[in-house]
Design a protein around this motif. Structure first.
Motif, PDB file in Angstrom:
ATOM      1  N   HIS A 113       9.550   2.705 -49.182  1.00  0.00           N
ATOM      2  CA  HIS A 113       9.400   2.880 -50.627  1.00  0.00           C
ATOM      3  C   HIS A 113       9.604   1.533 -51.318  1.00  0.00           C
ATOM      4  O   HIS A 113      10.574   0.825 -51.032  1.00  0.00           O
ATOM      5  N   PRO A 114       8.698   1.135 -52.215  1.00  0.00           N
ATOM      6  CA  PRO A 114       8.828  -0.171 -52.874  1.00  0.00           C
ATOM      7  C   PRO A 114       9.941  -0.183 -53.917  1.00  0.00           C
ATOM      8  O   PRO A 114       9.714   0.044 -55.103  1.00  0.00           O
ATOM      9  N   PHE A 115      11.137  -0.473 -53.451  1.00  0.00           N
ATOM     10  CA  PHE A 115      12.317  -0.489 -54.311  1.00  0.00           C
ATOM     11  C   PHE A 115      13.046  -1.809 -54.080  1.00  0.00           C
ATOM     12  O   PHE A 115      13.137  -2.279 -52.943  1.00  0.00           O
ATOM     13  N   PRO A 116      13.548  -2.453 -55.130  1.00  0.00           N
ATOM     14  CA  PRO A 116      14.231  -3.740 -54.954  1.00  0.00           C
ATOM     15  C   PRO A 116      15.404  -3.645 -53.985  1.00  0.00           C
ATOM     16  O   PRO A 116      16.097  -2.633 -53.921  1.00  0.00           O
ATOM     17  N   ARG A 117      15.614  -4.726 -53.248  1.00  0.00           N
ATOM     18  CA  ARG A 117      16.725  -4.794 -52.313  1.00  0.00           C
ATOM     19  C   ARG A 117      17.943  -5.429 -52.977  1.00  0.00           C
ATOM     20  O   ARG A 117      17.812  -6.254 -53.875  1.00  0.00           O
ATOM     21  N   ASN A 118      19.107  -5.045 -52.503  1.00  0.00           N
ATOM     22  CA  ASN A 118      20.322  -5.700 -52.975  1.00  0.00           C
ATOM     23  C   ASN A 118      20.370  -7.126 -52.439  1.00  0.00           C
ATOM     24  O   ASN A 118      19.992  -7.395 -51.302  1.00  0.00           O
ATOM     25  N   ARG A 119      20.833  -8.042 -53.272  1.00  0.00           N
ATOM     26  CA  ARG A 119      20.967  -9.443 -52.867  1.00  0.00           C
ATOM     27  C   ARG A 119      22.335  -9.955 -53.268  1.00  0.00           C
ATOM     28  O   ARG A 119      22.756  -9.712 -54.415  1.00  0.00           O
ATOM     29  N   PRO A 120      23.062 -10.689 -52.375  1.00  0.00           N
ATOM     30  CA  PRO A 120      22.655 -11.029 -51.014  1.00  0.00           C
ATOM     31  C   PRO A 120      22.680  -9.813 -50.085  1.00  0.00           C
ATOM     32  O   PRO A 120      23.277  -8.812 -50.450  1.00  0.00           O
TER      33      PRO A 120
END
Length: 254
Positions: free
Chosen positions: A91-98
């Protein structure tokens, strides 16, 4: 990508040589079938000429292939974490960073994510040198920026401008001024996500420091022109509706 696809391929190959990458992906919106075909042919030509594949140009340690991938057109896939998830079939969902893509990207491997404009700038810089690129900008600003100009303007289109060019020069000298007999009322920077600039804020130069001093940002360089005949309240409502529809719900601004 349509008119000089080999510039994209060459830029990606240079990035691969610099980083040691063996795979590259061009992520393309599904709405561009002609571009998809053009890129596919160009990749095949580069492979046949020995510029992609195994032992590129006779270098035993230089192996690199490019793959085309198509997305469904979701706005959120302009964000690198969402794009990487989409590439992986998620699913195109932003990833946590870092962690960041440079250490944990595609398939949890170190990954370089760049846009087309950055990649196609690399070959001429390698060929002509950093000083040449530096001199393309105005004053102390380096290089150029591709501006996608649309809206109430006589000659809309994509313009490659020197960094630091006055906005008025682009709008009036290059693009012919407003399309109708109205003055320019407002413009967007970075598309609708950059908000609207109007009044004295139109007296800017096209570079990140100047535009950020007015509360916006240059970003991808999508400038939409609104003349005095436009209802800016309706334009703002339309922008809010767009982001409400396209938002992933993770960040407050949308």
């Amino acid at each position: 990508m349509d008119h000089d696809p080999h510039a994209v391929i060459e830029g990606m190959a240079l990035a691969a040589r610099a980083t040691g990458a063996t795979r590259g992906f061009i992520y393309l919106r599904y709405e561009y079938p002609e571009t998809f075909s053009i890129l596919g042919r160009a990749i095949a030509e580069a492979e046949e000429a020995g510029f992609l594949g195994e032992n590129i140009l006779g270098a035993a340690d230089f192996n690199f292939r490019i793959y085309l991938r198509r997305g469904a057109g979701a706005y959120i896939c302009g964000e690198e974490g969402s794009l990487l998830n989409s590439l992986e079939g998620k699913h195109p969902f932003p990833r946590n960073r870092p962690p960041y893509p440079v250490t944990h990207g595609f398939e949890d491997l170190p990954t370089v994510v760049n846009n087309v404009e950055t990649l196609v700038s690399a070959p001429p810089i390698v060929l002509r040198g950093a000083g040449w690129y530096q001199a393309l900008g105005e004053g102390d600003l380096a290089g150029t920026k591709v501006i996608s100009l649309s809206g109430d303007i006589a000659r809309p289109g994509n313009y490659e401008v020197p960094m630091g060019l006055p906005l008025s020069t682009l709008l009036y000298d290059w693009a012919g001024g407003p399309a109708r007999e109205h003055e320019v009322q407002a413009v967007t920077m970075a598309g609708l996500s950059g908000g609207f600039l109007a009044g004295d804020d139109l007296d800017i130069t096209l570079d990140e420091p100047c535009i950020r001093s007015r509360g916006s940002f240059l970003g991808a360089g999508g400038i939409i022109v609104f003349d005095r005949g436009r209802d800016m309240v309706a334009a703002a409502e339309n922008a809010m509706g767009f982001f409400a529809e396209e938002s992933c719900g993770k960040c407050f601004p949308c």
